[in-house]
Each structure stands twice: as structure tokens, then as C-alpha cells.
Design an enzyme around this catalytic site. Structure first.
Site, PDB file in Angstrom:
ATOM      1  N   LYS A 216      28.129  42.070  22.955  1.00  0.00           N
ATOM      2  CA  LYS A 216      27.210  43.216  23.030  1.00  0.00           C
ATOM      3  C   LYS A 216      25.781  42.741  23.276  1.00  0.00           C
ATOM      4  O   LYS A 216      25.052  43.321  24.069  1.00  0.00           O
ATOM      5  CB  LYS A 216      27.256  44.048  21.736  1.00  0.00           C
ATOM      6  CG  LYS A 216      28.616  44.634  21.416  1.00  0.00           C
ATOM      7  CD  LYS A 216      28.565  45.605  20.237  1.00  0.00           C
ATOM      8  CE  LYS A 216      28.165  44.968  18.924  1.00  0.00           C
ATOM      9  NZ  LYS A 216      29.157  44.012  18.378  1.00  0.00           N
TER      10      LYS A 216
ATOM     11  N   ARG B 146      27.340  51.902  13.260  1.00  0.00           N
ATOM     12  CA  ARG B 146      28.454  51.068  12.828  1.00  0.00           C
ATOM     13  C   ARG B 146      29.351  51.801  11.833  1.00  0.00           C
ATOM     14  O   ARG B 146      30.365  51.241  11.408  1.00  0.00           O
ATOM     15  CB  ARG B 146      27.891  49.834  12.154  1.00  0.00           C
ATOM     16  CG  ARG B 146      28.257  48.521  12.876  1.00  0.00           C
ATOM     17  CD  ARG B 146      27.465  47.453  12.210  1.00  0.00           C
ATOM     18  NE  ARG B 146      27.866  46.121  12.370  1.00  0.00           N
ATOM     19  CZ  ARG B 146      27.188  45.230  13.111  1.00  0.00           C
ATOM     20  NH1 ARG B 146      26.174  45.599  13.849  1.00  0.00           N
ATOM     21  NH2 ARG B 146      27.565  43.979  13.115  1.00  0.00           N
TER      22      ARG B 146
ATOM     23  N   ARG C 272      29.504  29.531  18.182  1.00  0.00           N
ATOM     24  CA  ARG C 272      28.177  29.966  18.636  1.00  0.00           C
ATOM     25  C   ARG C 272      27.074  29.173  17.931  1.00  0.00           C
ATOM     26  O   ARG C 272      27.152  28.911  16.730  1.00  0.00           O
ATOM     27  CB  ARG C 272      28.029  31.464  18.335  1.00  0.00           C
ATOM     28  CG  ARG C 272      26.672  32.029  18.701  1.00  0.00           C
ATOM     29  CD  ARG C 272      26.723  33.509  18.833  1.00  0.00           C
ATOM     30  NE  ARG C 272      26.882  34.213  17.557  1.00  0.00           N
ATOM     31  CZ  ARG C 272      26.890  35.537  17.452  1.00  0.00           C
ATOM     32  NH1 ARG C 272      26.783  36.290  18.528  1.00  0.00           N
ATOM     33  NH2 ARG C 272      27.044  36.105  16.270  1.00  0.00           N
TER      34      ARG C 272
ATOM     35  N   ARG D 290      24.481  30.458  12.780  1.00  0.00           N
ATOM     36  CA  ARG D 290      24.153  31.569  11.889  1.00  0.00           C
ATOM     37  C   ARG D 290      25.056  31.484  10.661  1.00  0.00           C
ATOM     38  O   ARG D 290      26.243  31.190  10.792  1.00  0.00           O
ATOM     39  CB  ARG D 290      24.441  32.897  12.614  1.00  0.00           C
ATOM     40  CG  ARG D 290      23.223  33.522  13.245  1.00  0.00           C
ATOM     41  CD  ARG D 290      23.577  34.687  14.126  1.00  0.00           C
ATOM     42  NE  ARG D 290      24.329  35.768  13.463  1.00  0.00           N
ATOM     43  CZ  ARG D 290      24.626  36.913  14.039  1.00  0.00           C
ATOM     44  NH1 ARG D 290      24.247  37.143  15.289  1.00  0.00           N
ATOM     45  NH2 ARG D 290      25.303  37.840  13.407  1.00  0.00           N
TER      46      ARG D 290
ATOM     47  N   ARG E 203      33.702  39.905   8.557  1.00  0.00           N
ATOM     48  CA  ARG E 203      33.010  40.843   9.461  1.00  0.00           C
ATOM     49  C   ARG E 203      34.013  41.609  10.318  1.00  0.00           C
ATOM     50  O   ARG E 203      33.828  42.795  10.603  1.00  0.00           O
ATOM     51  CB  ARG E 203      32.018  40.085  10.353  1.00  0.00           C
ATOM     52  CG  ARG E 203      30.784  39.610   9.587  1.00  0.00           C
ATOM     53  CD  ARG E 203      30.032  38.520  10.319  1.00  0.00           C
ATOM     54  NE  ARG E 203      29.369  38.997  11.522  1.00  0.00           N
ATOM     55  CZ  ARG E 203      28.987  38.203  12.522  1.00  0.00           C
ATOM     56  NH1 ARG E 203      29.215  36.901  12.468  1.00  0.00           N
ATOM     57  NH2 ARG E 203      28.398  38.708  13.578  1.00  0.00           N
TER      58      ARG E 203
HETATM   59  P1  AMP Z   1      25.138  41.676  14.103  1.00  0.00           P
HETATM   60  O1  AMP Z   1      24.178  40.656  14.594  1.00  0.00           O
HETATM   61  O2  AMP Z   1      25.095  42.953  14.869  1.00  0.00           O
HETATM   62  O3  AMP Z   1      26.550  41.130  13.987  1.00  0.00           O
HETATM   63  O4  AMP Z   1      24.677  42.063  12.612  1.00  0.00           O
HETATM   64  C1  AMP Z   1      24.580  41.079  11.590  1.00  0.00           C
HETATM   65  C2  AMP Z   1      24.666  41.744  10.233  1.00  0.00           C
HETATM   66  O5  AMP Z   1      23.604  42.686  10.074  1.00  0.00           O
HETATM   67  C3  AMP Z   1      25.929  42.560   9.981  1.00  0.00           C
HETATM   68  O6  AMP Z   1      27.018  41.757   9.551  1.00  0.00           O
HETATM   69  C4  AMP Z   1      25.446  43.524   8.901  1.00  0.00           C
HETATM   70  O7  AMP Z   1      25.359  42.879   7.643  1.00  0.00           O
HETATM   71  C5  AMP Z   1      24.029  43.841   9.351  1.00  0.00           C
HETATM   72  N1  AMP Z   1      23.986  45.014  10.273  1.00  0.00           N
HETATM   73  C6  AMP Z   1      23.628  45.027  11.579  1.00  0.00           C
HETATM   74  N2  AMP Z   1      23.688  46.268  12.093  1.00  0.00           N
HETATM   75  C7  AMP Z   1      24.104  47.075  11.080  1.00  0.00           C
HETATM   76  C8  AMP Z   1      24.378  48.463  10.971  1.00  0.00           C
HETATM   77  N3  AMP Z   1      24.239  49.304  12.018  1.00  0.00           N
HETATM   78  N4  AMP Z   1      24.793  48.935   9.778  1.00  0.00           N
HETATM   79  C9  AMP Z   1      24.926  48.129   8.699  1.00  0.00           C
HETATM   80  N5  AMP Z   1      24.697  46.802   8.730  1.00  0.00           N
HETATM   81  C10 AMP Z   1      24.285  46.270   9.907  1.00  0.00           C
END
Ligand code: AMP
Length: 213
Positions: free
Chosen positions: A13, A88, A127, A160, A171
Site C-alpha cells: 500500500k 482499518r 523489509r 521496524r 498484525r
Molecule cells: P502500518 O504502517 O500501516 O502497518 O501501521 C503500523 C501500526 O500503526 C499498526 O500496526 C497499528 O498499530 C497502527 N495503525 C496504523 N493505522 C491505524 C489505524 N487506521 N487504526 C489503528 N491503528 C493503526
């Protein structure tokens, strides 16, 4: 143009969002990137989000919704935006619908990027990111020229915390439970389009461009 990029963590994404942003001249809004920067700067929001993020859990809906309400009102969103990592949960999607109608805006498309689970695990655990300039690499598929060093700015690359295999599996579980119901939610609006997220980056982007026209 208002777009949502939907799909499990690691389907691309962020990568595709950046390409769409460049091609169509609208900002990419990544909730994960916003939250990581808040954590790094030790803000109130960052302090609230940190523990959830480290465990691979979702940050509470009210925190995210408030953050997004502010973000999409900013000037750069006038001509549209691409959402990467939001909504989400169904509660976030409902809140987003309200934000749009309150501001007289309409969602154009939801692009669901589809990648098999085993490939996702390989992508995420391999990654590596640059903590300085944000460049993203993969130890096998997109390695830096010098092992562990950013091509762009020379900083030391890191993994990360939430790309460790145990957190990645958590996740993915959270994705299935909380985010997959959004596929049905958006299917009903006939705005959802599924894209094959395997193959090389340009190939996937070509599939997306065909949909966007
Ligand atoms: P991502 O980089 O999109 O995988 O996001 C990393 C982390 O940020 C996720 O595992 C969540 O803990 C938090 N996060 C990101 N976007 C959201 C969202 N829309 N709702 C809740 N938690 C989020």
C-alpha cells in the site's frame, strides 16, 4: 480523487500509494507513518499509540478518527488524497463516511491489494527502512548497494520493531479480524476493486492505473 488503499500489512500500500501520489498529484496519507513520527517525537498522541504499535495491535478508533479528521482538512487535501492504512475497522469506515459527507466529499474507489499470506510474511520480515529519509528496502528483492546502508542518504538501515516475525503474525491476525470486514463494507458500495499485488512494482502500478484511468 479520494482513494482508499486496502489490504493486509505488507501488500504494498505504501509503495503503490507513493506512485499514485506522484502520478496524480494528490497526497498520500499513511496513518502508520503519522503515528511513527508522533512516537519518535514523543508527543501526547505518540505516547498513547506506542504500546499498541509495538504489539502489532490497533491504536484505539477514537484516537485515529480524531487524527484523521484534522489531517484531511489540511490545505494539501483540497484536490483529493490517498489513504494508506485507514480505515482499518468498520467503526473507522463509518466515521470516515461521516467526515466525507460533512465536508461534501465523495469517495471514488477502494483498491484492495491482494497478496498471498506466505509472501507477505517474507516481504515484511525482510523489509529494512532508513530511519533518516524513509527509503524502504528488502534484503532479497530490493537490497541496498552496500549491505545495511541507505543508498539515498548513507544512514544505517533498521528493521521496524513490528516487522519481526512474531509481531507480523499478530498484525496479520488483527487484519483478518478487524480490517477484512471492510471488504464487505465497501463491496456493498460497488466502489471496491481488487488488484493482484504480486509481481514487480511497475506491473502492479500499471494494473492500478488501468482502474483509475
Ligand atoms: P502500518 O504502517 O500501516 O502497518 O501501521 C503500523 C501500526 O500503526 C499498526 O500496526 C497499528 O498499530 C497502527 N495503525 C496504523 N493505522 C491505524 C489505524 N487506521 N487504526 C489503528 N491503528 C493503526
Amino acid at each position: 480523487m479520494i482513494l482508499i488503499l486496502l489490504g493486509a500489512p505488507g501488500v504494498g500500500k505504501g509503495t503503490q500509494g507513493a506512485l499514485i501520489s506522484k502520478e496524480y498529484g494528490i497526497p498520500q496519507i499513511s496513518t502508520g507513518d503519522i503515528l511513527r513520527s508522533e512516537v519518535k517525537n514523543e508527543t501526547e498522541l505518540g505516547k498513547k499509540a506506542k504500546a499498541y504499535m509495538e504489539k502489532g495491535e490497533l491504536v484505539p478508533d477514537d484516537v485515529i478518527i480524531e487524527m484523521m479528521e484534522k489531517r484531511i482538512k489540511q490545505d494539501d487535501c483540497k484536490n483529493g488524497f490517498i489513504l494508506d492504512g485507514f480505515p482499518r475497522t468498520v467503526a473507522q469506515a463509518e466515521a470516515f463516511d461521516k467526515m466525507l459527507s460533512k465536508n461534501g466529499l465523495e469517495l471514488d474507489k477502494v483498491i484492495l491489494i491482494d497478496v498471498p499470506e506466505e509472501e507477505i510474511i517474507e516481504r515484511l520480515t525482510g523489509r529494512r527502512i532508513c530511519p533518516n529519509c524513509g527509503a524502504v528496502y528488502h534484503i532479497k528483492n530490493n537490497p541496498p548497494k552496500v549491505d545495511g546502508v541507505c543508498d539515498r542518504c548513507g544512514s544505517k538501515l533498521i528493521q521496524r520493531d513490528d516487522d519481526r516475525e512474531d509481531v507480523v503474525r499478530k498484525r496479520l491476525e488483527v487484519y483478518k479480524e478487524s480490517t477484512m470486514p471492510l471488504v464487505d463494507y465497501y463491496m456493498k458500495t460497488s466502489k471496491l476493486v481488487k488488484v493482484d499485488g504480486t509481481g514487480d512494482i511497475e506491473e502492479i502500478f500499471a494494473r492500478i492505473k488501468k482502474i483509475l484511468g
